[in-house]
Design an enzyme around this catalytic site. Structure first.
Site, short mmCIF file in Angstrom:
data_model
loop_
_atom_site.label_atom_id
_atom_site.label_comp_id
_atom_site.label_asym_id
_atom_site.label_seq_id
_atom_site.Cartn_x
_atom_site.Cartn_y
_atom_site.Cartn_z
N ASP A 162 0.85 -1.19 0.00
CA ASP A 162 0.00 0.00 0.00
C ASP A 162 0.89 1.25 0.00
O ASP A 162 1.89 1.31 0.73
CB ASP A 162 -0.90 -0.01 1.25
CG ASP A 162 -1.95 1.08 1.20
OD1 ASP A 162 -3.02 0.83 0.62
OD2 ASP A 162 -1.70 2.18 1.75
N HIS A 174 -5.44 14.74 -8.35
CA HIS A 174 -5.61 13.35 -8.79
C HIS A 174 -4.78 13.01 -10.02
O HIS A 174 -4.39 11.85 -10.20
CB HIS A 174 -7.10 13.07 -9.06
CG HIS A 174 -7.91 13.01 -7.80
ND1 HIS A 174 -7.91 11.90 -6.98
CD2 HIS A 174 -8.72 13.91 -7.21
CE1 HIS A 174 -8.70 12.12 -5.95
NE2 HIS A 174 -9.21 13.34 -6.06
N ASP A 176 -2.43 9.85 -10.13
CA ASP A 176 -2.41 8.80 -11.16
C ASP A 176 -0.99 8.54 -11.66
O ASP A 176 -0.58 7.39 -11.85
CB ASP A 176 -3.30 9.20 -12.34
CG ASP A 176 -4.78 9.16 -12.00
OD1 ASP A 176 -5.13 8.61 -10.94
OD2 ASP A 176 -5.58 9.68 -12.80
N GLU A 196 -4.87 2.53 -4.09
CA GLU A 196 -3.41 2.60 -4.02
C GLU A 196 -2.80 1.31 -3.49
O GLU A 196 -1.65 1.27 -3.06
CB GLU A 196 -2.98 3.77 -3.12
CG GLU A 196 -3.28 3.61 -1.65
CD GLU A 196 -4.68 4.06 -1.26
OE1 GLU A 196 -4.89 4.32 -0.05
OE2 GLU A 196 -5.56 4.15 -2.14
#
Length: 313
Positions: A182, A195, A199, A226
């Site tokens: 993670d 965002h 990405d 994620e």
């Protein structure tokens, strides 16, 4: 059988064709027909055919109907009952022309029938047609199993591969390791940079982890958001720990700026679980332990690996 070994084509980039017939003369004729265009493999009975399917995963099977002990229909039934082998197209070869038998074969999952004596032109045409259909189906399947953002496997592919790897390692009594990873403080990263930047961060992390995986049968997947997962068949805990630490180190070396983390860069937390699968257990239990270890890594400060053997207890 030993004097037929020289017939076997060396595996390469060509489609794999498995010929199954208990008569060696029939096998020789079919082999000569296809050896220039395919990697051809041979089985002389039903049991051997199933073993070679697990070993080779051929692209197509030419299967004689009438064989001792296990006939072609039973071989086909077992293939279609196993998710690992069910997608392999089967063409039955038979010397009988009986409508009821053909209906039965199609109901079992066969894609075509070829009648003896074999006509080389018709047989080659039918084989090529079925291989083209399989290649198209395989392409569509691969597209449906790829994460659109990162280009690695998606959750659907991971779930399918976990089942397959579990069964294979259970059958061979070999270790299977599963890693959950993670990106630390990723929500804060999105909040800080947006965002689009998030990405791009996901793509960089995925690409770097993919490069760290050296074997073609290991699988890296985007598990969700994620979070990532790695399947490592035939890998014990020690080997998996080495790979996991290498992955975490490579992400650190990327030095992607993240001012809201203690170290100021993007890092990973990871949970790793390893076992030798047993029939009485389920693959989701290994996944659950890896996820619990990931949670432990986060609770103990992030940017670290927590690993453990899973014994089924």
């Amino acid at each position: 059988m030993s004097h037929y070994t020289q017939w076997y084509a060396s595996p390469g980039g060509q489609p794999r064709l498995l010929l199954v017939d208990d008569h060696q003369l029939n096998v020789r004729v079919m082999y000569e027909m296809f050896r220039h265009e395919f990697d051809v493999f041979i089985a002389l009975n039903g049991e051997q055919a199933l073993e070679k399917c697990y070993e080779l995963h051929p692209d197509l099977i030419l299967l004689d109907v009438v064989m001792p002990r296990m006939d072609g229909y039973e071989v086909c039934r077992r293939l279609k009952a196993d998710p690992e082998l069910a997608d392999i197209p089967v063409i039955f070869i038979t010397s009988h022309f009986d409508e009821a038998d053909e209906v039965h074969g199609f109901e079992l999952g066969a894609v075509d029938f070829i009648h003896k004596p074999v006509n080389p032109i018709i047989t080659k045409a039918r084989v090529k047609t079925q291989l083209q259909l399989k290649q198209q189906a395989d392409l569509l399947r691969r597209i449906s199993q790829v994460d659109g953002l990162t280009g690695i496997a998606n959750r659907r592919r991971f779930d399918q591969q976990l089942e397959l790897d579990w069964r294979n390692c259970c059958r061979a009594q070999e270790p299977l390791s599963l890693m959950m990873l993670d990106i630390d403080y990723f929500k804060q990263y999105n909040d800080e940079f947006g965002h689009l930047a998030g990405d791009e961060c996901l793509r960089q992390v995925a690409s770097t982890m993919q490069q760290a995986i050296g074997r073609p049968y290991d699988l890296l997947a985007r598990f969700g958001g994620e979070e990532f997962a790695v399947l490592l068949p035939r890998t014990d805990l020690t080997g998996a720990q080495y790979l996991a630490q290498n992955m975490l180190q490579k992400i650190t070396q990327l030095a992607i700026p993240h001012p809201l983390t203690p170290g100021g860069i993007v890092t990973l937390s990871a949970g790793l679980s390893s076992t030798v699968p047993q029939e009485q257990h389920q693959p989701r239990q290994l996944l659950q332990q890896a996820d619990q270890l990931l949670y432990k890594a986060k609770q103990q400060g992030r940017a670290q690996l927590q690993a453990s053997l899973w014994t089924g207890v």
